[in-house]
Enzyme design. Structure first.
Site, mmCIF file in Angstrom:
data_model
loop_
_atom_site.group_PDB
_atom_site.id
_atom_site.type_symbol
_atom_site.label_atom_id
_atom_site.label_comp_id
_atom_site.label_asym_id
_atom_site.label_seq_id
_atom_site.Cartn_x
_atom_site.Cartn_y
_atom_site.Cartn_z
ATOM 1 N N ILE A 180 14.762 -28.043 92.586
ATOM 2 C CA ILE A 180 13.148 -28.269 92.333
ATOM 3 C C ILE A 180 12.597 -29.459 93.235
ATOM 4 O O ILE A 180 11.477 -29.715 93.156
ATOM 5 C CB ILE A 180 12.760 -28.682 90.891
ATOM 6 C CG1 ILE A 180 13.674 -29.900 90.469
ATOM 7 C CG2 ILE A 180 13.049 -27.535 89.892
ATOM 8 C CD1 ILE A 180 13.179 -30.504 89.220
ATOM 9 N N LYS A 181 13.409 -29.965 94.242
ATOM 10 C CA LYS A 181 12.885 -30.767 95.113
ATOM 11 C C LYS A 181 11.893 -30.333 96.121
ATOM 12 O O LYS A 181 11.646 -28.918 96.274
ATOM 13 C CB LYS A 181 13.849 -31.633 95.585
ATOM 14 C CG LYS A 181 14.709 -32.512 94.529
ATOM 15 C CD LYS A 181 13.925 -33.559 93.992
ATOM 16 C CE LYS A 181 14.627 -34.499 92.935
ATOM 17 N NZ LYS A 181 15.894 -34.616 92.688
ATOM 18 N N ASN A 182 11.303 -31.130 96.843
ATOM 19 C CA ASN A 182 10.276 -30.677 97.848
ATOM 20 C C ASN A 182 10.913 -29.443 98.825
ATOM 21 O O ASN A 182 10.058 -28.579 99.125
ATOM 22 C CB ASN A 182 9.841 -31.776 98.775
ATOM 23 C CG ASN A 182 8.722 -32.538 97.974
ATOM 24 O OD1 ASN A 182 8.455 -32.325 96.713
ATOM 25 N ND2 ASN A 182 8.422 -33.955 98.558
ATOM 26 N N ILE A 183 12.134 -29.684 99.159
ATOM 27 C CA ILE A 183 12.904 -28.471 99.864
ATOM 28 C C ILE A 183 14.252 -28.215 98.855
ATOM 29 O O ILE A 183 14.652 -29.227 98.528
ATOM 30 C CB ILE A 183 13.015 -28.340 101.352
ATOM 31 C CG1 ILE A 183 13.899 -29.418 101.615
ATOM 32 C CG2 ILE A 183 11.677 -28.337 101.873
ATOM 33 C CD1 ILE A 183 14.314 -29.418 103.151
#
Ligand SMILES: *Cc1c(COP(=O)(O)O)cnc(C)c1O
Length: 372
Positions: A180-183
């Site tokens: 779920i992180k930015n990428i």
């Protein structure tokens, strides 16, 4: 249910994974090196980062490689994911929890200063909700006190500080590419450092300490005759993960970052009108917001959370302060701000697939829930 966070995977990621599967070389190989080179180009760092299989592994290897070990102490904000604490204790060192600033949720340097002892070796700032705060002051504090800095930049990929991308300056910087992180790489992480020797040691340490094995793996080969001098772990990234990460990186500036920035700004604009909601300081011109925490005042957080869930809006809580966990609790310590934020913070949905319709529904439901 509108999800609080999610991975955004499209046909390009699927195709990239399929290509790796066709190559039938699934471990760490040329794809991982390509991803490292592309990360270097994106961030503008002097050296390519070292990719590993999680953000936690990145932190663990960074701490170990800065020679922090049993008997040493590391300053860390209590308000972080337990991964930061576990990475410190994994090396045998002691995480020394510090309170956070009421203004922005980042480590409170006054509290950190009180907690310095002869054993203190490093400070790990956590870029909570992607905000960097006064990073110059943090580095100045570290310098005066002869501390190494390991940035937990798990939330902060793609952001910048005084015109420089996070990861391109400073001491040692760790990112997470979990789902779920930015990428995302599915799972994954990377360590950037201004010290090439640190990076060389981490390259070995991610492959069970097998010296120079990274160079072989980049050519889809591996070492058979080798030496090991340091404790290593099986923490390398696989080419399947790197293939996903390469596509994700190519989508960050065009798709993910603007969507996150747009909705984070819109939430602030809209929810500002509600007197029972407050925000932590941020700078949406320069950061790519990973989560959208709001402060719900007057003890109404839990009721609002329940109401939103009932109405189909998932929310989160970032984070339960680590000093409240049995493993890390220190009798007699007080953390007034972390504990207040623990009662007030509510993370509302923010990811690149939030729609205008979701946004309207979420904000209307928040207003209605608080008026109940
Ligand atoms: C996600 C995260 C980590 C750990 O990353 P993983 O890739 O999940 O191991 C560490 N610190 C913070 C603040 C995080 O949000």
């Amino acid at each position: 249910m509108i999800r609080v966070s999610k991975s955004v995977i499209g046909p390009k990621e699927k195709k990239a994974v399929e290509e790796v599967l066709h190559r039938a070389f699934l471990g760490m190989g040329e794809e991982t090196q390509k991803f490292e080179n592309e990360l270097q180009a994106y961030v503008g760092s002097k050296f390519p980062p070292v990719c590993v299989n999680s953000g936690t592994a990145a932190l663990h290897l960074a701490i170990q490689t800065l020679d922090i070990k049993a008997g040493d102490e590391v300053l860390v904000p209590s308000l972080t994911f337990v991964a930061t604490f576990q990475a410190i204790s994994a090396t045998g060192a002691t995480p020394v929890a510090c309170d956070v600033s009421d203004k922005n949720g980042l480590i409170d340097l006054k509290d950190a200063e009180r907690k310095i002892t002869k054993k203190t070796k490093a400070i790990i700032p956590v870029h909570y909700a992607s905000y960097l705060g006064d990073l110059e002051a943090l580095y100045a504090f570290a310098k005066i006190n002869s501390l190494r800095v390991i940035e937990d930049a798990a939330h902060a990929f793609g952001g910048s500080y005084l015109g420089k991308k996070v990861g391109s300056f400073g001491d040692t910087i760790c990112f997470s590419f979990d789902g779920i992180k930015n990428i995302t790489c599915g799972e994954g992480g990377a360590v950037f450092s201004s010290d090439p020797q640190v990076l060389e040691r981490i390259k070995d340490a991610r492959l069970l300490g097998v010296m120079k094995d990274s160079e072989k793996r980049y050519k889809n080969e591996r070492s058979l005759e080798f030496d090991v001098v340091e404790q290593g772990w099986r923490y390398h990234m696989s080419d399947i993960m790197a293939a996903i990460g390469r596509v994700q990186l190519s989508r960050l500036d065009a798709e993910f970052a603007p969507a996150r920035q747009k909705f984070a700004a819109a939430y602030r604009e809209r929810l500002r009108e509600i007197k029972e909601i407050a925000f932590l300081e941020t700078d949406l011109q320069t950061v790519v917001p990973h989560i959208m925490p709001i402060r719900v005042l007057n003890n109404k957080r839990d009721a609002l959370r329940k109401w939103l869930n009932q109405e189909g809006v998932q929310t989160g809580m970032h984070y339960k302060p680590n000093h409240l966990l049995s493993k890390y609790a220190q009798p007699g310590e007080v953390f007034p701000v972390s504990e207040k934020l623990y009662e007030e913070l509510l993370t509302i949905p923010l990811h690149p697939e939030v729609t205008m319709e979701d946004f309207e529904r979420i904000t209307v439901l928040i207003a209605r829930g608080l008026a109940l």
